[in-house]
Design a protein around this motif. Structure first.
Motif, PDB file in Angstrom:
ATOM      1  N   THR A 149       0.866  -1.221  -0.037  1.00 45.32           N
ATOM      2  CA  THR A 149       0.045   0.055   0.056  1.00 45.32           C
ATOM      3  C   THR A 149       0.693   1.316   0.005  1.00 45.32           C
ATOM      4  OG1 THR A 149      -1.475  -1.123   1.314  1.00 45.32           O
ATOM      5  CG2 THR A 149      -1.860   1.220   1.311  1.00 45.32           C
ATOM      6  N   ILE A 150       1.999   1.186   0.865  1.00 49.69           N
ATOM      7  CA  ILE A 150       2.621   2.380   1.081  1.00 49.69           C
ATOM      8  C   ILE A 150       3.595   2.597  -0.316  1.00 49.69           C
ATOM      9  CG2 ILE A 150       4.819   3.283   1.965  1.00 49.69           C
ATOM     10  CD1 ILE A 150       3.565   1.957   4.699  1.00 49.69           C
ATOM     11  N   GLU A 151       3.832   1.582  -0.815  1.00 53.42           N
ATOM     12  CA  GLU A 151       4.631   1.552  -2.223  1.00 53.42           C
ATOM     13  C   GLU A 151       3.675   2.122  -3.331  1.00 53.42           C
ATOM     14  OE1 GLU A 151       6.016  -2.265  -3.439  1.00 53.42           O
ATOM     15  OE2 GLU A 151       7.389  -2.205  -1.896  1.00 53.42           O
ATOM     16  N   ARG A 152       2.377   1.781  -3.422  1.00 51.95           N
ATOM     17  CA  ARG A 152       1.183   2.174  -4.276  1.00 51.95           C
ATOM     18  C   ARG A 152       1.244   3.699  -3.927  1.00 51.95           C
ATOM     19  NH1 ARG A 152      -1.481  -1.704  -7.321  1.00 51.95           N
ATOM     20  NH2 ARG A 152      -0.027  -3.391  -7.256  1.00 51.95           N
ATOM     21  N   LEU A 153       1.108   3.987  -2.656  1.00 56.97           N
ATOM     22  CA  LEU A 153       0.614   5.444  -2.242  1.00 56.97           C
ATOM     23  C   LEU A 153       2.066   6.488  -2.720  1.00 56.97           C
ATOM     24  CD1 LEU A 153      -0.709   5.770   1.193  1.00 56.97           C
ATOM     25  CD2 LEU A 153      -1.628   6.800  -0.969  1.00 56.97           C
ATOM     26  N   TYR A 154       3.300   5.914  -2.679  1.00 52.69           N
ATOM     27  CA  TYR A 154       4.423   6.629  -2.994  1.00 52.69           C
ATOM     28  C   TYR A 154       4.458   6.534  -4.562  1.00 52.69           C
ATOM     29  CZ  TYR A 154       9.325   7.546  -3.714  1.00 52.69           C
ATOM     30  OH  TYR A 154      10.498   8.072  -4.121  1.00 52.69           O
ATOM     31  N   ALA A 155       4.177   5.579  -5.300  1.00 51.14           N
ATOM     32  CA  ALA A 155       4.131   5.600  -6.702  1.00 51.14           C
ATOM     33  C   ALA A 155       3.055   6.565  -7.163  1.00 51.14           C
ATOM     34  CB  ALA A 155       3.752   4.439  -7.444  1.00 51.14           C
ATOM     35  N   PHE A 156       1.844   6.774  -6.486  1.00 52.40           N
ATOM     36  CA  PHE A 156       0.643   7.580  -6.880  1.00 52.40           C
ATOM     37  C   PHE A 156       1.341   9.063  -6.812  1.00 52.40           C
ATOM     38  CE2 PHE A 156      -2.730  10.294  -4.860  1.00 52.40           C
ATOM     39  CZ  PHE A 156      -3.767   9.970  -6.014  1.00 52.40           C
ATOM     40  N   THR A 157       1.948   9.383  -5.696  1.00 51.49           N
ATOM     41  CA  THR A 157       2.563  10.771  -5.472  1.00 51.49           C
ATOM     42  C   THR A 157       3.282  11.060  -6.273  1.00 51.49           C
ATOM     43  OG1 THR A 157       3.120   9.757  -3.331  1.00 51.49           O
ATOM     44  CG2 THR A 157       2.481  11.926  -3.121  1.00 51.49           C
ATOM     45  N   ARG A 158       4.368   9.917  -6.800  1.00 46.15           N
ATOM     46  CA  ARG A 158       5.160  10.370  -7.623  1.00 46.15           C
ATOM     47  C   ARG A 158       4.808  10.634  -8.998  1.00 46.15           C
ATOM     48  NH1 ARG A 158       9.392   5.982  -7.401  1.00 46.15           N
ATOM     49  NH2 ARG A 158       7.734   4.951  -8.832  1.00 46.15           N
ATOM     50  N   ARG A 159       3.836   9.757  -9.405  1.00 44.03           N
ATOM     51  CA  ARG A 159       3.067  10.131 -10.692  1.00 44.03           C
ATOM     52  C   ARG A 159       2.441  11.460 -11.009  1.00 44.03           C
ATOM     53  NH1 ARG A 159       2.334   4.539 -11.067  1.00 44.03           N
ATOM     54  NH2 ARG A 159       0.439   4.304  -9.839  1.00 44.03           N
ATOM     55  N   LEU A 160       1.833  11.817  -9.694  1.00 42.07           N
ATOM     56  CA  LEU A 160       1.132  13.010  -9.617  1.00 42.07           C
ATOM     57  C   LEU A 160       2.154  14.225  -9.822  1.00 42.07           C
ATOM     58  CD1 LEU A 160      -1.659  12.855  -6.868  1.00 42.07           C
ATOM     59  CD2 LEU A 160      -1.848  12.437  -9.414  1.00 42.07           C
ATOM     60  N   SER A 161       3.277  14.052  -9.474  1.00 45.74           N
ATOM     61  CA  SER A 161       4.311  15.066  -9.261  1.00 45.74           C
ATOM     62  C   SER A 161       4.733  15.203 -10.732  1.00 45.74           C
ATOM     63  CB  SER A 161       5.314  14.836  -8.340  1.00 45.74           C
ATOM     64  OG  SER A 161       6.222  13.795  -8.863  1.00 45.74           O
ATOM     65  N   TYR A 162       4.477  14.374 -11.452  1.00 44.59           N
ATOM     66  CA  TYR A 162       4.867  14.517 -12.996  1.00 44.59           C
ATOM     67  C   TYR A 162       3.817  15.428 -13.733  1.00 44.59           C
ATOM     68  CZ  TYR A 162       7.996  10.481 -12.439  1.00 44.59           C
ATOM     69  OH  TYR A 162       8.930   9.583 -11.950  1.00 44.59           O
ATOM     70  N   SER A 163       2.627  15.588 -13.225  1.00 38.40           N
ATOM     71  CA  SER A 163       1.547  16.238 -13.827  1.00 38.40           C
ATOM     72  C   SER A 163       1.970  17.509 -13.640  1.00 38.40           C
ATOM     73  CB  SER A 163       0.345  15.791 -13.428  1.00 38.40           C
ATOM     74  OG  SER A 163       0.210  14.292 -13.345  1.00 38.40           O
ATOM     75  N   ALA A 164       1.913  18.599 -14.935  1.00 40.17           N
ATOM     76  CA  ALA A 164       2.318  20.072 -14.631  1.00 40.17           C
ATOM     77  C   ALA A 164       1.035  20.773 -14.290  1.00 40.17           C
ATOM     78  CB  ALA A 164       2.809  20.263 -16.107  1.00 40.17           C
ATOM     79  N   ASN A 165      -0.221  20.576 -14.940  1.00 39.17           N
ATOM     80  CA  ASN A 165      -0.970  21.336 -14.415  1.00 39.17           C
ATOM     81  C   ASN A 165      -2.292  20.926 -13.939  1.00 39.17           C
ATOM     82  OD1 ASN A 165      -2.733  20.610 -16.573  1.00 39.17           O
ATOM     83  ND2 ASN A 165      -1.672  21.271 -18.147  1.00 39.17           N
ATOM     84  N   ARG A 166      -3.272  21.834 -13.587  1.00 38.70           N
ATOM     85  CA  ARG A 166      -4.393  21.154 -12.717  1.00 38.70           C
ATOM     86  C   ARG A 166      -5.097  20.151 -13.440  1.00 38.70           C
ATOM     87  NH1 ARG A 166      -7.155  24.690  -8.671  1.00 38.70           N
ATOM     88  NH2 ARG A 166      -9.132  24.574  -9.525  1.00 38.70           N
ATOM     89  N   SER A 167      -5.256  20.463 -14.718  1.00 37.56           N
ATOM     90  CA  SER A 167      -6.361  19.270 -15.359  1.00 37.56           C
ATOM     91  C   SER A 167      -5.406  18.124 -15.357  1.00 37.56           C
ATOM     92  CB  SER A 167      -6.726  19.841 -16.739  1.00 37.56           C
ATOM     93  OG  SER A 167      -5.672  20.077 -17.675  1.00 37.56           O
ATOM     94  N   GLU A 168      -4.328  17.991 -15.759  1.00 34.60           N
ATOM     95  CA  GLU A 168      -3.611  16.810 -15.691  1.00 34.60           C
ATOM     96  C   GLU A 168      -3.553  16.192 -14.432  1.00 34.60           C
ATOM     97  OE1 GLU A 168       0.645  16.670 -17.269  1.00 34.60           O
ATOM     98  OE2 GLU A 168       0.054  17.908 -18.955  1.00 34.60           O
ATOM     99  N   VAL A 169      -3.207  16.782 -13.356  1.00 35.15           N
ATOM    100  CA  VAL A 169      -3.177  16.338 -12.011  1.00 35.15           C
ATOM    101  C   VAL A 169      -4.500  15.604 -11.753  1.00 35.15           C
ATOM    102  CG1 VAL A 169      -2.976  16.948  -9.713  1.00 35.15           C
ATOM    103  CG2 VAL A 169      -1.293  17.832 -11.209  1.00 35.15           C
ATOM    104  N   ALA A 170      -5.602  16.309 -12.096  1.00 35.31           N
ATOM    105  CA  ALA A 170      -6.940  15.738 -11.841  1.00 35.31           C
ATOM    106  C   ALA A 170      -7.213  14.707 -12.498  1.00 35.31           C
ATOM    107  CB  ALA A 170      -8.232  16.957 -12.453  1.00 35.31           C
ATOM    108  N   GLU A 171      -6.779  14.266 -13.916  1.00 33.41           N
ATOM    109  CA  GLU A 171      -6.870  13.270 -14.336  1.00 33.41           C
ATOM    110  C   GLU A 171      -6.095  12.027 -13.791  1.00 33.41           C
ATOM    111  OE1 GLU A 171      -8.913  12.522 -16.991  1.00 33.41           O
ATOM    112  OE2 GLU A 171      -9.605  14.073 -17.531  1.00 33.41           O
ATOM    113  N   ALA A 172      -5.001  12.425 -13.365  1.00 33.40           N
ATOM    114  CA  ALA A 172      -4.064  11.355 -12.703  1.00 33.40           C
ATOM    115  C   ALA A 172      -4.673  11.085 -11.706  1.00 33.40           C
ATOM    116  CB  ALA A 172      -2.518  11.987 -12.832  1.00 33.40           C
ATOM    117  N   VAL A 173      -5.167  11.808 -10.691  1.00 39.62           N
ATOM    118  CA  VAL A 173      -5.962  11.496  -9.336  1.00 39.62           C
ATOM    119  C   VAL A 173      -6.923  10.591  -9.862  1.00 39.62           C
ATOM    120  CG1 VAL A 173      -7.073  12.371  -7.324  1.00 39.62           C
ATOM    121  CG2 VAL A 173      -4.891  13.587  -8.278  1.00 39.62           C
ATOM    122  N   ALA A 174      -7.644  10.815 -10.594  1.00 40.41           N
ATOM    123  CA  ALA A 174      -9.105  10.089 -10.981  1.00 40.41           C
ATOM    124  C   ALA A 174      -8.669   8.628 -11.325  1.00 40.41           C
ATOM    125  CB  ALA A 174     -10.086  10.823 -11.679  1.00 40.41           C
ATOM    126  N   GLY A 175      -7.717   8.606 -12.262  1.00 40.43           N
ATOM    127  CA  GLY A 175      -7.230   7.480 -12.928  1.00 40.43           C
ATOM    128  C   GLY A 175      -6.590   6.450 -11.958  1.00 40.43           C
TER     129      GLY A 175
END
Lengths: 531, 227
Positions: A149-175
């Motif tokens: 779980t922690i690894e997934r959360l970490y990967a989640f945050t890392r993937r989010l940090s690649y997203s540059a703008n709000r809409s990209e972040v939003a898409e990434a979060v939902a996905g």
């Protein structure tokens, strides 16, 4: 266990997330679950092997007490399959022990009280061993699940940090939330005071009015709303507020569905963790966007200020001369000697011309930028333009400082005469401005292949290497050598280059050209054959 | 007519071109400097009686020239500066410049400033009663007469008016006025000045077209030189 876990939502259409349960945190009660059927078969097999081994040991090694071998056979299913298969194993082992090894043999009766005691003790030890082993197996499983779980959360945050703008972040979060919880997910973000839908996973998911109201509630009140909460409990979705400190940034929703599979404790913990990460990622993206906007505005502001400062500065000096000379004439005209009067009058004319040149440059710049500079091409004799430049230089008190080297018989070029004059005049003015009071300027014209090269050379201090590459850019200014009135707008050479480019030519700058000083600016214009 | 020497420091030849004949016509002996260094050399070798200093010089900041000059001399200095450069002007005035003229300027304006700056030499002894126009200020007895009628001014109002009148024709910065009347700790309280100047103007009925106390926007106040 995957197949039987009741907490997993039925796979939604169009989604394939095989790792759903791996992530969800194991509950404390999980070790009490029956486990898969194969575990029981394994337990029976293990105990059977144990019984055979125990019988062999008794026959060949005359081992009287086989209880330990049987306990060992119970331990295996306990470690592999959990407590219930192990308890089944323990009971079967107990029965087998009684049947095969306790006199009278091959019956389930016990003749000696001593052996009855041993049997009961065996059963208790076997069950406790099975329970302990099963529990520790479950704990290891849970620990591993947590780690994942922690690894997934970490990967989640890392993937989010690649997203540059709000809409990209939003898409990434939902996905990501969709992937991690196997539920449909909706993300709404605050735009000012209002909440706007930012992302849905999978796309095309629909939110009904109740769900939207629940989302508004979560956003507005910063509380969980929707299914399983006191607010909008009949909603098919649950919404978590996304907040940074006490400031709401949006709402994250997951679908509970008609089956009413509410979030259990672990899923809630997971979702809250995801919501927290999502909120900070979105906040970061918003800040980045604001910073970008601010930077762009600051840049526009800087350019505007530079332009205004340079215009007012450039215009002030000729205006000061005109005003000064004209007020002198008005107040003291009669007392001035005739040649002094003429000098003042001609200074008014020259400064007027200087202002006119500036206005022309400014207009040209604006039109160049708008792509609206009129060019009227005609056959132009560069010699004529050079003479006009020399005339201009004389009027500006630079007689003897500008030398022309324009051979006769140069081909004509098809160009806009007044623009070419402006381009050259800017270069000469630039040389005069930065070359110092005793500068010598030369204008060389020559034919070179299909090009007419117009080179303006000066013996001034040259252009510093850090400015040289940008010398044709707008608002780039060299070191001042004549001070207040002299430092230009930083537009002259930019306009020159723009004009030359319009004619299909190039402008280049070299410095130093001789003994560490001097500058050569070369304008190359294509020579066309007269048709 | 005067027999004074004036040093004009400006890098722009066009400025010298119209200033020189007019200044000479007014009886000044004109020295010319195109750079700050030339100006300092000239003041060392043959000090002029008054200096016209452009703040935008190619080789050094005009304020640096002023600072350097003030180390050794109290020669009056009139600054030439752009209208929109208040901060620069104020700095120069606080550094010891006597007055300023906004570029572009009319020659008459500059000549008036030069006259005023030359009149108020620091060494001059002060008259106990200053008369300017129909205004009479008795410094010893703290009395003000406007067209023969007694004007009652509060203590600070009187001090402020006296300071302005004593320096008639030249500008005094907000800071110079505030520190002189209210002390160092009030050097930023320009609202005092607005209030007091307003009161003085009211009491002197200084609300005509030609004001006695002239506001120099963003810089300070000047008492009109009535000659």
């Amino acid at each position: 266990m995957v197949e039987t876990s009741p907490r997993v939502a039925p796979p939604a259409a169009g989604s394939a997330h095989p790792s759903v349960v791996d992530l969800t945190l194991a509950t404390r009660a999980e070790w009490l679950r029956p486990g898969p059927f194969v575990g029981y078969v394994e337990a029976l097999l293990s105990v059977s092997v144990g019984l055979i081994l125990a019988d062999t040991a008794r026959r060949w090694f005359d081992l009287t007490d086989v209880a330990l071998i049987l306990l060992l056979s119970v331990l295996f299913p306990a470690i592999r399959s959990g407590i219930w298969p192990a308890i089944l194993g323990a009971v079967v082992a107990f029965l087998g022990y009684n049947f095969f090894f306790i006199t009278p043999l091959y019956t389930l009766t016990v003749s000696q009280p001593r052996e009855f005691l041993a049997l009961v003790a065996f059963l208790i030890v076997a069950i406790i061993t099975a329970a302990l082993a099963g529990q520790s197996r479950e704990r290891a499983r849970v620990a591993m699940a947590r780690e994942r779980t922690i690894e997934r959360l970490y990967a989640f945050t890392r993937r989010l940090s690649y997203s540059a703008n709000r809409s990209e972040v939003a898409e990434a979060v939902a996905g990501e939330v969709r992937g991690l919880t196997a539920r449909r997910c909706a993300l709404l973000l605050g735009e000012g005071d209002r909440l706007a839908l930012a992302a849905l996973a999978p796309r095309g998911t629909e939110l009904d009015d109740t769900a939207l109201s629940a989302a508004e509630w979560a956003f507005g009140c910063k509380e969980v709303a929707g299914a399983g909460s006191p607010f909008f409990g009949d909603c098919a979705w649950t919404f978590l507020p996304l907040t940074i400190g006490r400031r709401p940034v949006g709402a994250l929703g997951v679908e509970i569905g008609d089956a009413g599979q509410l979030l259990d404790g672990d899923e809630q913990v997971l979702l809250h963790a995801l919501a927290e990460q999502a909120a900070s990622a979105i906040d970061r993206a918003s800040l980045a966007k604001e910073a970008d906007t601010a930077r762009a505005e600051a840049e526009t502001e800087r350019v505007r200020n530079t332009l205004l400062a340079s215009i007012s500065h450039d215009f002030r000096t000729p205006l000061a001369s005109i005003l000064g000379a004209s007020t002198s004439l008005i107040d003291f005209g009669e007392r001035l000697r005739p040649e002094q009067r003429v000098d003042l009058l001609s200074s008014i004319r020259e400064e007027g011309e200087r202002l006119d040149g500036m206005v022309r440059n400014l207009l040209s710049m604006t039109r160049l930028e708008a792509g609206a500079l009129d060019i009227r091409r005609d056959w132009v004799d560069i010699g004529e333009i050079a003479d006009r430049l020399a005339d201009q230089a004389r009027r500006r008190g630079m007689a003897g400082r500008l030398t022309l080297s324009v051979p006769s018989g140069l081909p004509l070029v098809k160009a806009d005469a007044s623009l070419i004059e402006q381009a050259l005049s800017n270069v000469v003015a630039n040389a005069a401005r930065h070359g110092g009071p005793k500068v010598k300027i030369t204008l060389n014209a020559e034919e070179d292949g299909g090009w007419l090269r117009l080179a303006v050379e000066d013996d001034g201090p040259g252009i510093s290497p850090d400015i040289l590459p940008r010398v044709f850019d707008k608002f780039v200014r060299g070191a001042r050598h004549t001070g207040d009135g002299g430092d230009g707008s930083g537009l002259g050479l930019a306009i020159t280059q723009g004009i030359v480019a319009l004619h299909g030519g190039t402008a280049t700058a070299e410095s130093p050209i001789e003994n560490g000083h001097g500058t050569r600016i070369t304008l190359s214009l294509p020579i066309e054959e007269p048709s | 007519m005067t027999d004074k020497t004036v040093l004009v420091v400006d890098d722009e030849p066009a400025i010298h071109r119209f200033l020189t004949p007019v200044l000479e016509l007014e009886g000044y002996q004109v020295q010319r400097a195109d750079t700050g260094q030339q100006a300092l050399d000239a003041m060392r070798d043959a000090p002029a009686d008054i200096v016209v200093l452009d703040l935008g010089l190619p080789d050094m900041d005009g304020k640096a020239v002023l600072t350097e000059l003030r180390r050794t001399r109290a020669t009056p200095v009139v600054i030439l500066s752009a209208r929109d450069r208040e901060a620069e002007k104020i700095e120069a005035l606080d550094l010891g410049a006597n007055d300023f003229v906004n570029k572009p300027f009319s020659v008459g304006e500059l000549l008036a400033r030069l006259r005023a700056a030359l009149r108020h030499r620091p060494s001059e002894p002060e008259a106990p009663v200053i008369t300017t126009g129909d205004l009479e200020i008795d410094l010893a007895r703290h009395r003000v007469l406007k067209a023969g009628r007694d004007v009652r001014l509060a203590r600070k109002e009187f001090d402020l008016l006296a300071l302005l009148v004593r320096n008639a024709g030249t500008v005094l910065t907000h800071r110079q006025l505030l520190t002189a009347i209210w002390g160092d700790q009030h050097e930023a309280d320009t609202q005092y000045l607005r209030v007091y100047v307003g009161q003085i103007r009211q009491k002197l009925r200084d609300d005509g077209e030609v004001r006695l106390i002239v506001t120099e926007p963003g810089v300070g106040y000047r008492f009109r030189d009535l000659g």
